[in-house]
Design a protein around this motif. Structure first.
Motif, PDB file in Angstrom:
ATOM      1  N   ARG A  49      -0.421   7.368  -0.020  1.00  0.00           N
ATOM      2  CA  ARG A  49      -0.286   7.183   1.530  1.00  0.00           C
ATOM      3  C   ARG A  49      -1.490   8.058   2.150  1.00  0.00           C
ATOM      4  NH1 ARG A  49      -0.214   7.729   5.977  1.00  0.00           N
ATOM      5  NH2 ARG A  49       1.572   7.857   7.416  1.00  0.00           N
ATOM      6  N   ASP A  50      -2.035   9.198   1.726  1.00  0.00           N
ATOM      7  CA  ASP A  50      -2.821   9.998   2.365  1.00  0.00           C
ATOM      8  C   ASP A  50      -4.188   9.203   2.257  1.00  0.00           C
ATOM      9  OD1 ASP A  50      -0.956  11.927   2.695  1.00  0.00           O
ATOM     10  OD2 ASP A  50      -1.701  13.184   1.160  1.00  0.00           O
ATOM     11  N   GLU A  51      -4.622   8.443   1.384  1.00  0.00           N
ATOM     12  CA  GLU A  51      -5.739   7.953   1.456  1.00  0.00           C
ATOM     13  C   GLU A  51      -5.726   6.422   2.463  1.00  0.00           C
ATOM     14  OE1 GLU A  51      -4.424   8.905  -1.362  1.00  0.00           O
ATOM     15  OE2 GLU A  51      -5.808  10.514  -1.771  1.00  0.00           O
ATOM     16  N   MET A  52      -4.604   5.980   2.781  1.00  0.00           N
ATOM     17  CA  MET A  52      -4.792   4.789   3.423  1.00  0.00           C
ATOM     18  C   MET A  52      -5.182   5.051   4.782  1.00  0.00           C
ATOM     19  SD  MET A  52      -0.962   3.352   2.631  1.00  0.00           S
ATOM     20  CE  MET A  52      -0.044   3.359   0.910  1.00  0.00           C
ATOM     21  N   ILE A  53      -6.169   4.287   5.114  1.00  0.00           N
ATOM     22  CA  ILE A  53      -6.876   4.035   6.514  1.00  0.00           C
ATOM     23  C   ILE A  53      -6.759   2.774   7.225  1.00  0.00           C
ATOM     24  CG2 ILE A  53      -8.429   5.915   6.104  1.00  0.00           C
ATOM     25  CD1 ILE A  53     -10.714   3.869   5.693  1.00  0.00           C
ATOM     26  N   HIS A  54      -6.186   1.933   6.373  1.00  0.00           N
ATOM     27  CA  HIS A  54      -5.951   0.297   6.947  1.00  0.00           C
ATOM     28  C   HIS A  54      -5.043  -0.315   6.041  1.00  0.00           C
ATOM     29  CE1 HIS A  54      -8.049  -2.136   9.375  1.00  0.00           C
ATOM     30  NE2 HIS A  54      -8.485  -3.118   8.520  1.00  0.00           N
ATOM     31  N   VAL A  55      -4.120  -1.277   6.854  1.00  0.00           N
ATOM     32  CA  VAL A  55      -2.901  -1.926   6.007  1.00  0.00           C
ATOM     33  C   VAL A  55      -3.277  -3.352   6.372  1.00  0.00           C
ATOM     34  CG1 VAL A  55      -0.734  -2.103   5.781  1.00  0.00           C
ATOM     35  CG2 VAL A  55      -1.548  -0.013   6.041  1.00  0.00           C
ATOM     36  N   HIS A  56      -3.341  -4.115   5.370  1.00  0.00           N
ATOM     37  CA  HIS A  56      -3.150  -5.740   5.310  1.00  0.00           C
ATOM     38  C   HIS A  56      -1.951  -6.092   5.062  1.00  0.00           C
ATOM     39  CE1 HIS A  56      -7.570  -6.777   4.747  1.00  0.00           C
ATOM     40  NE2 HIS A  56      -7.653  -6.299   5.655  1.00  0.00           N
ATOM     41  N   ILE A  57      -1.176  -6.845   5.925  1.00  0.00           N
ATOM     42  CA  ILE A  57       0.299  -7.321   5.953  1.00  0.00           C
ATOM     43  C   ILE A  57       0.156  -9.113   5.866  1.00  0.00           C
ATOM     44  CG2 ILE A  57       2.189  -7.740   7.488  1.00  0.00           C
ATOM     45  CD1 ILE A  57       1.564  -4.937   6.574  1.00  0.00           C
ATOM     46  N   HIS A  58       0.775  -9.197   4.574  1.00  0.00           N
ATOM     47  CA  HIS A  58       1.453 -10.597   4.465  1.00  0.00           C
ATOM     48  C   HIS A  58       2.340 -10.730   3.172  1.00  0.00           C
ATOM     49  CE1 HIS A  58      -1.594 -11.012   0.885  1.00  0.00           C
ATOM     50  NE2 HIS A  58      -2.552 -10.012   1.666  1.00  0.00           N
ATOM     51  N   ASP A  59       2.998 -11.821   3.036  1.00  0.00           N
ATOM     52  CA  ASP A  59       4.149 -11.745   2.095  1.00  0.00           C
ATOM     53  C   ASP A  59       3.897 -12.825   1.271  1.00  0.00           C
ATOM     54  OD1 ASP A  59       6.603 -11.149   1.210  1.00  0.00           O
ATOM     55  OD2 ASP A  59       7.665 -10.937   3.221  1.00  0.00           O
ATOM     56  N   ASN A  60       4.650 -12.733   0.113  1.00  0.00           N
ATOM     57  CA  ASN A  60       4.865 -13.768  -0.916  1.00  0.00           C
ATOM     58  C   ASN A  60       5.960 -13.702  -1.698  1.00  0.00           C
ATOM     59  OD1 ASN A  60       4.226 -11.860  -3.482  1.00  0.00           O
ATOM     60  ND2 ASN A  60       2.132 -11.647  -2.213  1.00  0.00           N
ATOM     61  N   GLU A 114       5.725   5.514   7.839  1.00  0.00           N
ATOM     62  CA  GLU A 114       6.048   6.164   8.874  1.00  0.00           C
ATOM     63  C   GLU A 114       4.978   7.028   9.178  1.00  0.00           C
ATOM     64  OE1 GLU A 114       9.814   8.465  10.877  1.00  0.00           O
ATOM     65  OE2 GLU A 114      10.009   7.907   8.970  1.00  0.00           O
ATOM     66  N   GLY A 115       4.651   7.180  10.406  1.00  0.00           N
ATOM     67  CA  GLY A 115       3.381   8.185  11.108  1.00  0.00           C
ATOM     68  C   GLY A 115       2.059   7.831  10.792  1.00  0.00           C
ATOM     69  N   TYR A 116       1.825   6.548   9.898  1.00  0.00           N
ATOM     70  CA  TYR A 116       0.490   6.078   9.624  1.00  0.00           C
ATOM     71  C   TYR A 116      -0.257   5.680  10.893  1.00  0.00           C
ATOM     72  CZ  TYR A 116      -2.575   2.162   8.644  1.00  0.00           C
ATOM     73  OH  TYR A 116      -3.750   1.373   8.609  1.00  0.00           O
ATOM     74  N   GLU A 117      -1.421   5.967  11.117  1.00  0.00           N
ATOM     75  CA  GLU A 117      -2.158   6.154  12.437  1.00  0.00           C
ATOM     76  C   GLU A 117      -3.311   4.729  12.624  1.00  0.00           C
ATOM     77  OE1 GLU A 117      -3.374   9.771  13.774  1.00  0.00           O
ATOM     78  OE2 GLU A 117      -1.142  10.545  14.003  1.00  0.00           O
ATOM     79  N   GLY A 118      -3.269   4.103  11.435  1.00  0.00           N
ATOM     80  CA  GLY A 118      -4.388   3.185  11.257  1.00  0.00           C
ATOM     81  C   GLY A 118      -3.960   1.984  11.806  1.00  0.00           C
TER      82      GLY A 118
END
Length: 257
Positions: free
Chosen positions: A190-201, A226-230
């Motif tokens: 979580r602390d290293e996440m600066i971007h999130v890609h969203i899709h399902d399968n 929760e609290g992620y700002e990217g």
């Protein structure tokens, strides 16, 4: 903060991007493949969109036929050349670039440690080039294909630690993680996440379905982020499906507060 990205639209010009703000997006992730690839011909079109909209731009570095872990030196050098060129072209209006880690070629499978070193060196060079423009690099976790590097949290963390650059972070691709059955394990990064890609399968393959179209536990994803700002980037096959993903994820995020 939601952005739209689609590898399914790379055979079309940039004009569809003008619809994004109407759909509720505040950003656009340019996939540098096909007709969406930044070049001397397409750069003016991209700049026009930047100048006439309020979209925040990120880029996905090219990946077709490229390999940061290649044991074939000319291929490895060409991979770096194309990725660095993309960063240079986008630097005027972009602050973050997504990169796929390398994969094991037939020779790489015989020499996995050497291929890993190539991957780390390649990422380091990309980060150093991006740093010249004040850009960040986000390395992406990959789908369930045995030859691909970066399918587990341990490998992604190992890349970040071995590269050791302040401008390197992690883009959490939820759909990719679901094909490996390790979505919740990636919450540890979580602390290293600066971007999130969203899709399902549905877990078996990389289908790029809208959120709630597969079996990802989005409630747990929303709680973990929760609290992620990217930025959240919906990777959809169409604009309609992207907007659907955005609405569905927003509902989960609001419910986790």
């Amino acid at each position: 903060m939601f952005s739209f990205s689609s590898s399914a639209l790379v055979d079309r010009p940039f004009d569809w991007a003008y619809q994004l703000e109407e759909l509720g997006y505040s950003g656009w992730e340019i996939v540098n493949e096909g007709r969406q690839r930044l070049s001397a011909d397409t750069l003016p079109l991209a700049k026009e969109i930047v100048e006439t909209t309020d979209l925040v731009i990120t880029v996905h570095l090219p990946y077709s036929d490229l390999n940061l872990a290649s044991m074939n030196q000319p291929i490895w050098e060409e991979t770096l050349r194309q990725m660095k060129e993309c960063i240079s072209l986008a630097s005027e209006f972009c602050g973050l670039a997504v990169v796929h880690p390398g994969y094991l070629s037939p020779l790489g499978k015989q020499m996995p440690d050497r291929a890993w070193e190539q991957n780390i060196l390649g990422l380091s060079i990309i980060c150093d080039h991006a740093a010249e423009f004040g850009m960040r690099i986000a390395v992406e976790n990959m789908l369930s294909i045995e030859s691909m590097l970066g399918r587990t949290p341990e490998e992604i963390k190992g890349m970040i630690e071995n590269v050791g650059r302040d401008n390197l972070g992690f883009v959490f691709d939820v759909g990719h993680a679901n094909t490996n059955g390790n979505v919740e394990e990636f919450f540890a990064l979580r602390d290293e996440m600066i971007h999130v890609h969203i899709h399902d399968n549905k877990g078996a393959r990389d289908e790029h379905l809208p959120v709630k179209g597969g079996n990802v536990n989005w409630r747990k994803v929303a709680e973990a982020l929760e609290g992620y700002e990217g930025r959240f980037v919906t990777e959809a096959r169409t604009l309609v499906q992207g907007a659907q993903s955005m609405r569905n994820l927003k509902a989960f995020l609001e419910g986790s507060r």
